[in-house]
Design a protein around this motif. Structure first.
Motif, PDB file in Angstrom:
ATOM      1  N   ALA A   1     -19.464  46.912 -22.342  1.00 52.59           N
ATOM      2  CA  ALA A   1     -19.711  47.529 -23.647  1.00 52.59           C
ATOM      3  C   ALA A   1     -20.800  46.789 -24.416  1.00 52.59           C
ATOM      4  CB  ALA A   1     -18.415  47.575 -24.453  1.00 52.59           C
ATOM      5  N   SER A   2     -20.777  45.460 -24.377  1.00 52.57           N
ATOM      6  CA  SER A   2     -21.762  44.685 -25.128  1.00 52.57           C
ATOM      7  C   SER A   2     -23.160  44.780 -24.537  1.00 52.57           C
ATOM      8  CB  SER A   2     -21.325  43.222 -25.190  1.00 52.57           C
ATOM      9  OG  SER A   2     -21.207  42.671 -23.879  1.00 52.57           O
ATOM     10  N   SER A   3     -23.241  44.945 -23.222  1.00 56.99           N
ATOM     11  CA  SER A   3     -24.549  45.047 -22.580  1.00 56.99           C
ATOM     12  C   SER A   3     -25.187  46.419 -22.721  1.00 56.99           C
ATOM     13  CB  SER A   3     -24.423  44.687 -21.093  1.00 56.99           C
ATOM     14  OG  SER A   3     -23.606  45.629 -20.423  1.00 56.99           O
ATOM     15  N   GLY A   4     -24.421  47.415 -23.127  1.00 58.01           N
ATOM     16  CA  GLY A   4     -24.940  48.773 -23.247  1.00 58.01           C
ATOM     17  C   GLY A   4     -24.832  49.594 -21.984  1.00 58.01           C
ATOM     18  N   GLU A   5     -24.377  48.989 -20.899  1.00 56.93           N
ATOM     19  CA  GLU A   5     -24.259  49.732 -19.631  1.00 56.93           C
ATOM     20  C   GLU A   5     -23.168  50.781 -19.728  1.00 56.93           C
ATOM     21  OE1 GLU A   5     -23.585  48.777 -14.835  1.00 56.93           O
ATOM     22  OE2 GLU A   5     -23.543  47.155 -16.339  1.00 56.93           O
TER      23      GLU A   5
ATOM     24  N   GLY B   1     -15.371  44.488 -21.989  1.00 56.85           N
ATOM     25  CA  GLY B   1     -16.167  44.009 -23.105  1.00 56.85           C
ATOM     26  C   GLY B   1     -17.593  43.669 -22.694  1.00 56.85           C
ATOM     27  N   THR B   2     -17.759  43.120 -21.496  1.00 56.49           N
ATOM     28  CA  THR B   2     -19.103  42.803 -21.013  1.00 56.49           C
ATOM     29  C   THR B   2     -19.931  44.067 -20.826  1.00 56.49           C
ATOM     30  OG1 THR B   2     -18.255  40.822 -19.901  1.00 56.49           O
ATOM     31  CG2 THR B   2     -20.396  41.672 -19.176  1.00 56.49           C
TER      32      THR B   2
ATOM     33  N   LYS C   1     -15.011  45.365 -13.016  1.00 55.11           N
ATOM     34  CA  LYS C   1     -15.800  46.434 -13.631  1.00 55.11           C
ATOM     35  C   LYS C   1     -15.346  47.811 -13.153  1.00 55.11           C
ATOM     36  CE  LYS C   1     -19.995  43.772 -14.557  1.00 55.11           C
ATOM     37  NZ  LYS C   1     -21.457  43.695 -14.371  1.00 55.11           N
TER      38      LYS C   1
ATOM     39  N   ASP D   1     -11.955  41.753 -20.179  1.00 57.70           N
ATOM     40  CA  ASP D   1     -13.183  40.955 -20.329  1.00 57.70           C
ATOM     41  C   ASP D   1     -14.378  41.681 -19.714  1.00 57.70           C
ATOM     42  OD1 ASP D   1     -11.845  38.982 -21.657  1.00 57.70           O
ATOM     43  OD2 ASP D   1     -11.482  37.746 -19.876  1.00 57.70           O
TER      44      ASP D   1
END
Length: 306
Positions: A102-106, A99-100, A272, A96
């Motif tokens: 990856a989706s945020s672009g960090e 995915g966070t 993370k 999870d």
């Protein structure tokens, strides 16, 4: 003039022979019966699509069973209390967090920074080490001059020189790329030297007897024979470029996977942190797969000759 042939020997006088129905069946059936087992054998020898799919699935399952068990243990162990879930969260929570990021672009930001540094240093090391390794392995005088220098630095760990690179080149991008170049040079260089020296002397003598020049000799004999061993060093250098760079980014950087792991550790964002570790593992597997594909491409002549 009357014919002297008897009715038994005269073709014109002999009545035509009409095969019986039984004879027709006897002549027509055996070839058909003889072909049927051959066609069945061909069908049995040729693997069907279903068999190929089952064989492929079997190989995938055999090669991934240990990894699946490890991931299952990672998910179950924190939940049943075998390990502290604070310091080793379940795999689902780590995914999870992945995915966070990856989706945020960090994650893309840190991944791009690490890949640009590692790719630059790796390319410089390969382009410099392979010609130098060929020269050292082929020319004895070059080997006599450079061997003491190589023996001195080949046993010095790259991370041990990290403070030296930072003091001389600063804490910016140059020091990190230079450290990657240093770490990647020696695996490629040493395997190239070994590959050139291990070329079959009979092949070299045969090529020279055919009148090949030195350039054509390298192109047609030495380099093709040395490619598999050279690519072994290239793959080792690819792994070293990622590992050394991550360690360098942990010391001084504002972006990169190493910086991501250190930053999340200090801020106690454990999910993370493990997500960054998974990203590093995926990068390493991808780099090794690309290099392995290149090795197979440049070594196609071995498959063709065998």
């Amino acid at each position: 003039m009357p014919s002297t042939l008897s009715p038994r020997t005269d073709p014109a006088a002999a009545p035509p022979v009409v095969p019986a129905a039984e004879d027709t069946v006897a002549f027509a059936d055996p070839p058909t019966l003889g072909r049927r087992p051959a066609l069945a054998a061909d069908r049995d020898a040729t693997p069907t699509l279903a068999r190929r799919v089952r064989a492929l699935l079997g190989r995938v399952l055999r090669s991934s069973i240990v990894l699946v068990l490890f991931l299952a243990l990672w998910e179950v162990a924190p939940r049943v209390g075998l390990v502290d879930a604070v310091f080793l969260p379940p795999l689902s929570r780590v995914l999870d967090a992945f995915g966070t990021l990856a989706s945020s672009g960090e994650l893309a930001l840190h991944l791009g920074a690490s890949l640009s540094r590692a790719g630059t240093g790796f390319a410089i090391a390969v382009l410099a080490a392979i010609p130098l390794g060929v020269a050292i392995g082929w020319y004895e005088r070059v080997s006599d001059v450079l061997s003491p220098f190589l023996e001195l630095f080949r046993n010095t760990a790259a991370l041990a020189l990290l403070p030296v690179f930072i003091l001389i080149l600063g804490i910016g991008e140059t020091s990190k790329i230079a450290l990657v170049v240093y770490a990647c040079t020696f695996p490629v260089l040493l395997t190239t030297i070994s590959a050139v020296r291990s070329v079959d002397p009979l092949l070299v003598k045969s090529a020279r007897s055919l009148g090949l020049s030195s350039l054509r000799l390298f192109q047609k004999v030495v380099l093709p024979a040395a490619v598999p061993t050279v690519f072994t060093g290239v793959r080792m250098a690819g792994a070293s470029s990622i590992l050394v760079l991550i360690a360098a980014e942990m010391v001084g950087a504002k972006a990169g996977l190493g910086y991501l792991i250190t930053y999340t550790q200090f801020n106690f964002q454990i999910e993370k942190m493990y997500a960054g570790i998974i990203a590093i593992a995926l990068v390493g597997v991808s780099v090794n797969g690309v290099l392995l594909a290149l090795e197979r491409h440049f070594s196609r002549w071995r498959t063709a000759s065998s």
